[in-house]
Design a protein around this motif. Sequence first.
Motif, PDB file in Angstrom:
ATOM      1  N   ARG A  52       0.776  -1.095  -0.080  1.00 50.12           N
ATOM      2  CA  ARG A  52      -0.005   0.238  -0.096  1.00 50.12           C
ATOM      3  C   ARG A  52       0.934   1.141   0.035  1.00 50.12           C
ATOM      4  O   ARG A  52       1.921   1.401   0.934  1.00 50.12           O
ATOM      5  N   HIS A  53       0.720   2.095  -0.994  1.00 50.72           N
ATOM      6  CA  HIS A  53       1.294   3.383  -0.751  1.00 50.72           C
ATOM      7  C   HIS A  53       0.687   4.282   0.077  1.00 50.72           C
ATOM      8  O   HIS A  53      -0.586   4.417   0.399  1.00 50.72           O
ATOM      9  N   VAL A  54       1.539   5.028   1.131  1.00 52.04           N
ATOM     10  CA  VAL A  54       0.923   5.860   2.080  1.00 52.04           C
ATOM     11  C   VAL A  54       1.729   7.104   1.910  1.00 52.04           C
ATOM     12  O   VAL A  54       2.868   7.412   1.735  1.00 52.04           O
ATOM     13  N   ALA A 107      -4.774   0.644   8.128  1.00 48.14           N
ATOM     14  CA  ALA A 107      -4.964   1.209   9.844  1.00 48.14           C
ATOM     15  C   ALA A 107      -3.526   1.978   9.942  1.00 48.14           C
ATOM     16  O   ALA A 107      -3.613   3.224  10.396  1.00 48.14           O
ATOM     17  N   THR A 108      -2.701   1.596   9.326  1.00 46.98           N
ATOM     18  CA  THR A 108      -1.328   2.171   9.433  1.00 46.98           C
ATOM     19  C   THR A 108      -1.326   3.409   8.725  1.00 46.98           C
ATOM     20  O   THR A 108      -0.733   4.378   9.120  1.00 46.98           O
ATOM     21  N   ALA A 109      -1.780   3.387   7.303  1.00 49.46           N
ATOM     22  CA  ALA A 109      -1.921   4.400   6.346  1.00 49.46           C
ATOM     23  C   ALA A 109      -2.799   5.543   7.183  1.00 49.46           C
ATOM     24  O   ALA A 109      -2.248   6.714   7.200  1.00 49.46           O
ATOM     25  N   ARG A 110      -3.955   5.198   7.768  1.00 50.89           N
ATOM     26  CA  ARG A 110      -4.744   6.107   8.401  1.00 50.89           C
ATOM     27  C   ARG A 110      -3.984   6.970   9.516  1.00 50.89           C
ATOM     28  O   ARG A 110      -4.134   8.175   9.610  1.00 50.89           O
ATOM     29  N   ARG A 111      -3.248   6.227  10.211  1.00 49.03           N
ATOM     30  CA  ARG A 111      -2.819   6.845  11.541  1.00 49.03           C
ATOM     31  C   ARG A 111      -1.530   7.825  10.983  1.00 49.03           C
ATOM     32  O   ARG A 111      -1.337   8.551  11.603  1.00 49.03           O
ATOM     33  N   ALA A 112      -0.813   7.401  10.002  1.00 49.56           N
ATOM     34  CA  ALA A 112       0.373   7.871   9.534  1.00 49.56           C
ATOM     35  C   ALA A 112      -0.225   9.492   8.623  1.00 49.56           C
ATOM     36  O   ALA A 112       0.692  10.440   8.941  1.00 49.56           O
ATOM     37  N   VAL A 113      -1.038   9.371   8.207  1.00 52.58           N
ATOM     38  CA  VAL A 113      -1.513  10.473   7.589  1.00 52.58           C
ATOM     39  C   VAL A 113      -2.713  11.392   8.329  1.00 52.58           C
ATOM     40  O   VAL A 113      -3.014  12.447   8.065  1.00 52.58           O
ATOM     41  N   GLU A 161       6.412   5.142  12.599  1.00 53.90           N
ATOM     42  CA  GLU A 161       5.735   5.456  14.150  1.00 53.90           C
ATOM     43  C   GLU A 161       4.397   5.006  14.156  1.00 53.90           C
ATOM     44  O   GLU A 161       3.861   4.704  15.246  1.00 53.90           O
ATOM     45  N   ALA A 162       3.525   5.288  13.071  1.00 56.19           N
ATOM     46  CA  ALA A 162       2.332   4.603  13.029  1.00 56.19           C
ATOM     47  C   ALA A 162       1.982   3.091  13.039  1.00 56.19           C
ATOM     48  O   ALA A 162       1.158   2.795  13.892  1.00 56.19           O
ATOM     49  N   LEU A 163       3.057   2.574  12.609  1.00 53.98           N
ATOM     50  CA  LEU A 163       2.820   0.974  12.505  1.00 53.98           C
ATOM     51  C   LEU A 163       3.286   0.595  14.049  1.00 53.98           C
ATOM     52  O   LEU A 163       2.516  -0.178  14.391  1.00 53.98           O
ATOM     53  N   THR A 164       4.251   1.053  14.515  1.00 56.27           N
ATOM     54  CA  THR A 164       4.772   0.608  15.940  1.00 56.27           C
ATOM     55  C   THR A 164       3.848   1.088  16.987  1.00 56.27           C
ATOM     56  O   THR A 164       3.945   0.455  17.959  1.00 56.27           O
ATOM     57  N   THR A 165       3.192   2.184  16.586  1.00 57.10           N
ATOM     58  CA  THR A 165       2.174   2.232  17.726  1.00 57.10           C
ATOM     59  C   THR A 165       0.797   1.989  17.488  1.00 57.10           C
ATOM     60  O   THR A 165      -0.281   2.195  18.134  1.00 57.10           O
ATOM     61  N   LEU A 166       0.399   1.346  16.406  1.00 62.12           N
ATOM     62  CA  LEU A 166      -1.008   0.925  16.136  1.00 62.12           C
ATOM     63  C   LEU A 166      -1.484   0.108  17.048  1.00 62.12           C
ATOM     64  O   LEU A 166      -0.818  -0.900  17.794  1.00 62.12           O
ATOM     65  N   ARG A 167      -2.732   0.490  17.519  1.00 63.66           N
ATOM     66  CA  ARG A 167      -3.489  -0.230  18.657  1.00 63.66           C
ATOM     67  C   ARG A 167      -4.482  -1.157  18.078  1.00 63.66           C
ATOM     68  O   ARG A 167      -5.168  -1.061  16.898  1.00 63.66           O
ATOM     69  N   VAL A 168      -4.889  -2.070  18.717  1.00 61.80           N
ATOM     70  CA  VAL A 168      -6.033  -2.988  18.585  1.00 61.80           C
ATOM     71  C   VAL A 168      -7.261  -2.369  18.100  1.00 61.80           C
ATOM     72  O   VAL A 168      -8.099  -2.652  16.910  1.00 61.80           O
ATOM     73  N   SER A 169      -7.506  -1.473  18.638  1.00 65.96           N
ATOM     74  CA  SER A 169      -8.786  -0.303  18.596  1.00 65.96           C
ATOM     75  C   SER A 169      -8.628   0.135  17.293  1.00 65.96           C
ATOM     76  O   SER A 169      -9.511   0.561  16.635  1.00 65.96           O
ATOM     77  N   ASP A 170      -7.477   0.154  16.409  1.00 62.60           N
ATOM     78  CA  ASP A 170      -7.417   0.779  15.231  1.00 62.60           C
ATOM     79  C   ASP A 170      -7.748  -0.125  13.935  1.00 62.60           C
ATOM     80  O   ASP A 170      -8.021   0.402  12.818  1.00 62.60           O
ATOM     81  N   LEU A 171      -8.393  -1.437  14.398  1.00 60.98           N
ATOM     82  CA  LEU A 171      -8.359  -2.321  13.216  1.00 60.98           C
ATOM     83  C   LEU A 171      -9.982  -2.608  13.388  1.00 60.98           C
ATOM     84  O   LEU A 171     -10.496  -2.787  14.315  1.00 60.98           O
ATOM     85  N   SER A 172     -10.457  -2.568  11.973  1.00 59.39           N
ATOM     86  CA  SER A 172     -11.974  -2.698  11.900  1.00 59.39           C
ATOM     87  C   SER A 172     -12.067  -4.398  11.685  1.00 59.39           C
ATOM     88  O   SER A 172     -12.869  -4.791  12.173  1.00 59.39           O
ATOM     89  N   TRP A 173     -11.475  -5.219  11.095  1.00 58.58           N
ATOM     90  CA  TRP A 173     -11.567  -6.464  10.647  1.00 58.58           C
ATOM     91  C   TRP A 173     -10.537  -7.570  11.545  1.00 58.58           C
ATOM     92  O   TRP A 173     -11.196  -8.617  11.532  1.00 58.58           O
ATOM     93  N   ARG A 223       7.302   8.608   9.789  1.00 54.23           N
ATOM     94  CA  ARG A 223       5.968   8.660  10.370  1.00 54.23           C
ATOM     95  C   ARG A 223       5.137   7.467  10.116  1.00 54.23           C
ATOM     96  O   ARG A 223       4.300   7.136  10.942  1.00 54.23           O
ATOM     97  N   VAL A 224       5.457   6.826   8.996  1.00 49.27           N
ATOM     98  CA  VAL A 224       4.683   5.370   8.957  1.00 49.27           C
ATOM     99  C   VAL A 224       5.213   4.504   9.952  1.00 49.27           C
ATOM    100  O   VAL A 224       4.543   3.692  10.482  1.00 49.27           O
TER     101      VAL A 224
END
Length: 184
Positions: free
Chosen positions: A20-22, A176-182, A31-43, A28-29
């Motif tokens: 996926r292109h971010v 979810a990582t892309a959403r968090r990063a941008v 940081e988003a990946l390594t701080t991604l939380r379970v609550s950030d995931l939909s599926w 920044r990506v």
Amino acid sequence: MTTLIDDLLPEWQHREHHTRHVDAPPDRVWEALTTLRVSDLSWTMLLLRLRGGPLAWVRGVDAPPGTLVLDSFAPKPVAQDPPHEIVLADVSRYTSLVPARPDLPRGDVDAFTGFTEPGWSKVVMNFRLDADGSGTLLSTETRVHGTDAAARRAFRPYWLLVRAGSGLIRHDLLAATARRAVGV
């Protein structure tokens, strides 16, 4: 170019790869990946609960929403090269009703690479970040290697069954990582 995942599991029988292109720089990506939380995931958590069966919450499949995603998966981080790649690894009998694990330290790269006992599946999953114009190409690859012919035969029908769900989880993680990063 050799990557960490190539060093950890150069031979495999099953593989999936997603990208996926971010629109954000690699730092920044990362940081988003390594701080991604379970609550950030939909599926992802829904699929993991389905995989775990009706008593999944008893076995700990339901991670608290604040849990870091990379800490909540069975594969544990074993190697990283910030902000370019992180690799998670696991040894299991995924085809069992309740996956079994051998008695070896989880998250230990040497224990993982040196493990050769027959009857098991070795799994690695990475996240790779490569500069892509003004953004980042974020990818994830999963590789599975059976330690012997019987493990490879047992895993084949399981892979056919879980492959689509596994792909949905990977897409969910990338999105979810892309959403968090941008910041969206």
